[in-house]
Design an enzyme around this catalytic site. Structure first.
Site, PDB file in Angstrom:
ATOM      1  N   CYS A   1      -0.452   4.123   2.111  1.00 20.15           N
ATOM      2  CA  CYS A   1      -0.244   3.956   3.562  1.00 20.15           C
ATOM      3  C   CYS A   1       1.219   4.192   3.931  1.00 20.15           C
ATOM      4  O   CYS A   1       1.523   4.818   4.942  1.00 20.15           O
ATOM      5  CB  CYS A   1      -0.593   2.545   4.013  1.00 20.15           C
ATOM      6  SG  CYS A   1      -2.040   1.826   3.260  1.00 20.15           S
ATOM      7  N   ASP A   2       2.127   3.662   3.152  1.00 16.94           N
ATOM      8  CA  ASP A   2       3.523   3.577   3.594  1.00 16.94           C
ATOM      9  C   ASP A   2       4.496   4.451   2.810  1.00 16.94           C
ATOM     10  O   ASP A   2       5.660   4.579   3.207  1.00 16.94           O
ATOM     11  CB  ASP A   2       3.991   2.116   3.528  1.00 16.94           C
ATOM     12  CG  ASP A   2       3.170   1.225   4.453  1.00 16.94           C
ATOM     13  OD1 ASP A   2       2.728   1.730   5.498  1.00 16.94           O
ATOM     14  OD2 ASP A   2       2.954   0.055   4.123  1.00 16.94           O
TER      15      ASP A   2
ATOM     16  N   CYS B   1       0.829  -1.205   0.000  1.00 14.82           N
ATOM     17  CA  CYS B   1       0.000   0.000   0.000  1.00 14.82           C
ATOM     18  C   CYS B   1       0.866   1.259   0.000  1.00 14.82           C
ATOM     19  O   CYS B   1       1.362   1.682   1.052  1.00 14.82           O
ATOM     20  CB  CYS B   1      -0.936  -0.009   1.206  1.00 14.82           C
ATOM     21  SG  CYS B   1      -2.014   1.436   1.253  1.00 14.82           S
TER      22      CYS B   1
END
Ligand code: NDP
Length: 310
Positions: free
Chosen positions: A138-139, A135
């Site tokens: 997200c990261d 992701c």
């Protein structure tokens, strides 16, 4: 004799627990079955910095513990177990847990999520959460100013590559065929982003590094190898919704995402609602999943009220 519940929630990611919080507070006495991966996909990530309400960020596992504790606080009955079959023939819905226990429910919220597909390398599993991620949204932030690679050639990979390109110095996009599957518009964006280098006809042989990622060993269709020096390795080769058990009962698209009536969580079966990633292949964020779980609980509450079930 089977147990009967008013509201059954299947799945324990942000969507399932949010549905549980709302349902419990509305006195629907929800029972939640956690499924194969209690806490869902967030439990296989590390830091979470984009969930509102955590100004200093949090950890995926800690966040899901918080969700669970909040659902428990209002009396949600949280259980281990996997739904192994369902029967939605009648007005009361039947599910079988772990192939042996029958439960009937007036309303069901399906929050079974999706699972990221992985390439299948040992190094990918070992470094998952330590430089390997499925992701970028997200990261990606953790790789600001660094060089990263992303595998995949669909719309998700193209979108995530351009997202990463805004943060990272260099993004290598590894495409296994001679062309991308992504829409022309998305391809255009990728090809016009100067710090994305698309590497065609190439697969990943190994992700390199002991405690974190420090490179990737690639091989092209001529058997030539090349090593990239990178600190982050993103996999964007698609997701599989965890909806197999509902096939034949709930309407789905060709890839298994449950169809809901737009703007609601209603499925084709009255009293069965679908929320979170099991019905969303576009946004797939913890916060959108949580919002969708709230919709599921509100829709279920209205359904029960309309049926006169108290
Ligand atoms: P897709 O299934 O569309 O694409 C997966 C990509 O990964 C393909 O290019 C495939 O390659 C590649 N791939 C699969 N397995 C491997 C492997 N083992 N090694 C290397 N590459 C591999 O998934 P997406 O997640 O991109 O998209 C899912 C759906 O969601 C699509 O319908 C998409 O259009 C939609 N979507 C829409 C968005 C939007 O409208 N903004 C944003 C994101 C997704 P190959 O091409 O060779 O098969």
């Amino acid at each position: 004799m089977s147990e009967h519940v008013k509201c059954l929630i299947i799945g324990s990611g942000p969507s399932g627990y949010t549905a549980a919080i709302y349902a419990a507070r509305a006195d629907m006495k929800p029972v939640i079955y956690q499924g194969l991966q209690p806490g869902g996909q967030l439990t296989i990530t590390t830091e979470v910095d984009n969930y509102p309400g955590y100004p200093k960020g949090t950890h995926g596992v800690a966040m899901m513990d918080d969700f669970k504790a909040q659902a428990e606080r209002f009396g949600t009955d949280i259980r281990w177990g996997l739904i192994t079959s369902v029967d939605f023939t009648g007005p009361v819905h039947k599910v079988i847990v772990d192939e042996k226990t029958t439960i009937t429910a007036d309303s069901i919220i399906v929050a079974t999520g999706a699972s990221a597909k992985w390439i299948g390398l040992e190094s990918e599993q070992r470094l998952n959460g330590f430089g390997v991620s499925a992701c970028a949204v997200c990261d990606g932030f953790f790789y600001k100013g660094q060089d990263v690679a992303i595998v995949g050639a669909g719309d998700t990979a193209a979108e995530e590559a351009t997202y990463l390109a805004k943060l990272c110095t260099k993004v290598y996009m590894i495409v296994r065929r001679g062309e991308m599957r992504a829409s022309k518009a998305m391809q255009h964006r990728v090809l016009n982003t100067p710090n994305i280098e698309v590497i065609y006809n190439t697969e990943t042989k190994e992700i390199l590094g002991e405690k974190g990622v420090d490179g990737a060993l690639l091989v092209n269709d001529k058997g030539e190898e090349r090593t990239l020096k990178i600190t982050g390795f993103f996999v964007a080769i698609g997701h599989t919704p965890n909806t197999g058990v509902f096939k034949g009962w709930l309407d789905m698209d060709e890839t298994g995402y449950i169809k809901t009536i737009p703007g609601t969580s209603k499925t084709n079966i009255p009293g069965v609602f679908a929320t979170g990633d099991a019905q969303d292949k576009v946004y797939r964020q913890a916060v959108t999943s949580a919002g969708s779980g709230c919709m599921g609980a509100l829709d279920a509450e209205r359904y029960l009220a309309d049926k006169g079930i108290h």
